[in-house]
Design a protein around this motif. Sequence first.
Motif, PDB file in Angstrom:
ATOM      1  N   TRP A  72       0.850  -1.192   0.000  1.00  0.00           N
ATOM      2  CA  TRP A  72       0.000   0.000   0.000  1.00  0.00           C
ATOM      3  C   TRP A  72       0.883   1.237   0.000  1.00  0.00           C
ATOM      4  O   TRP A  72       1.820   1.342   0.789  1.00  0.00           O
ATOM      5  N   GLN A  73       0.564   2.163  -0.891  1.00  0.00           N
ATOM      6  CA  GLN A  73       1.350   3.391  -0.969  1.00  0.00           C
ATOM      7  C   GLN A  73       0.928   4.351   0.133  1.00  0.00           C
ATOM      8  O   GLN A  73      -0.257   4.498   0.438  1.00  0.00           O
ATOM      9  N   THR A  75       2.526   8.023   2.689  1.00  0.00           N
ATOM     10  CA  THR A  75       3.368   9.224   2.724  1.00  0.00           C
ATOM     11  C   THR A  75       3.977   9.361   4.109  1.00  0.00           C
ATOM     12  O   THR A  75       3.304   9.130   5.126  1.00  0.00           O
ATOM     13  N   ALA A 230      -0.831   5.591   5.659  1.00  0.00           N
ATOM     14  CA  ALA A 230      -1.305   4.895   4.474  1.00  0.00           C
ATOM     15  C   ALA A 230      -2.746   4.450   4.676  1.00  0.00           C
ATOM     16  O   ALA A 230      -3.142   4.105   5.787  1.00  0.00           O
ATOM     17  N   ASP A 251      11.619   3.695  -1.424  1.00  0.00           N
ATOM     18  CA  ASP A 251      12.292   3.582  -2.717  1.00  0.00           C
ATOM     19  C   ASP A 251      13.371   4.647  -2.883  1.00  0.00           C
ATOM     20  O   ASP A 251      14.403   4.394  -3.506  1.00  0.00           O
ATOM     21  N   PHE A 292       7.341   9.486  -0.416  1.00  0.00           N
ATOM     22  CA  PHE A 292       6.468   8.342  -0.645  1.00  0.00           C
ATOM     23  C   PHE A 292       7.135   7.080  -0.108  1.00  0.00           C
ATOM     24  O   PHE A 292       8.361   6.949  -0.125  1.00  0.00           O
ATOM     25  N   TRP A 294       6.106   2.565   0.877  1.00  0.00           N
ATOM     26  CA  TRP A 294       5.196   1.443   0.647  1.00  0.00           C
ATOM     27  C   TRP A 294       5.090   0.614   1.916  1.00  0.00           C
ATOM     28  O   TRP A 294       6.096   0.189   2.485  1.00  0.00           O
ATOM     29  N   GLU A 296       4.068  -2.837   3.486  1.00  0.00           N
ATOM     30  CA  GLU A 296       3.876  -4.220   3.074  1.00  0.00           C
ATOM     31  C   GLU A 296       3.162  -4.979   4.190  1.00  0.00           C
ATOM     32  O   GLU A 296       3.627  -5.011   5.330  1.00  0.00           O
TER      33      GLU A 296
END
Length: 365
Positions: A72-73, A75, A230, A251, A292, A294, A296
């Motif tokens: 899920w993306q 911030t 998120a 990332d 940004f 992610w 998991e």
Amino acid sequence: MSQHRFLSDKPKWLVPLAAIGGLLLVILLALGVLGGDSKTKPGATSIAARTVPANAATVRIARQAETGSSVWQGTLRSRLAVKIAPKLNARIVEMPVHPGDRLKKGQLIAKLDDRDLQAAYNAANAAYLAAQAQAAQAGADEKRIVDLYQKQAATRQNYDAVIAQAKAARAMANQAASAAQQSKVMLGENMLYAPFDGVVGERFQEPGDMAVPNRPVISFHQPDDLRLEAAIASQCAVQLELGATVSVRIDALRQTLAGTVDEISPEIDSQTLTQQVKVNLPKTPGLQHGQFAWLETRCQAPQAVLLVPASAIVQFGQLQAVRVVEGGQWQMRHIRSGKRYGDQLEVLSGLKDGETILLQGELGQ
């Protein structure tokens, strides 16, 4: 001459018809409809068997229970993040801060034009001094009338009137004092200060702009206390618990951090059917407010999947194959893979539970 006439007399439609027929013949041969009855089944393509080297490592394939993972993306946001706005209408005359500046608590952010406020304070203070003088005069009259009334030198009517005027004068003085104090407080609102130690994020206005209540001048945050925010599917959120450890992939830093679930919103968004989840992150160099990331999570029911080591798979362009061992010999077999689980790949077709494959991906084909 007669032969030329014979060729030219042939119907012109025979040429394209012959071309189309030839093309159909080629397609049927390629599809195997013509030219033989044998077909190669998917997952069963094999090459002549070869002897397994004595030192070759093998592995027996077996189904394993794996839980599907979802990403899920989100911030990265500071726990302390505010937008600073004035409480009054005034023009900005000074703004010494810029995005990226680190400020200490109480450091000046912006100064507003205070001429109107100063004039209002002066007027309120003058009114207070006048009301205070009237209250003092009324107090003196009150003291005098009380003395005369006790000596029976003043009527009851005069006595009541003077006492009432004194009380009214004192009330007016108190009201003027409150107005002067309020005006003094408003005069102090022309200066905007940092509410805590932090960093200026964005500057929304410039000197000369008109500051308006509830319209931010800057954004301000604390950079050392970040967490991931998120929105994840509600069926996944219910499987999370406060304090649970989850993986957060950054990332921009090419890192995966271990975070701790800090908050789970009890409300479900009616449109997206998601819940807000906030995850605490360890202090890591390079993390920034607004990046940004992610989240998991594992929220699917465990499934039995057939896994093979990724190093055992041989690539033929976009095709994949493994070396299957049987009776001391090996042969190449094409497979179709699915999800990746660490250093293993799920096999969707081409292998069966219990078969043995070679691990050495570098053997000759």
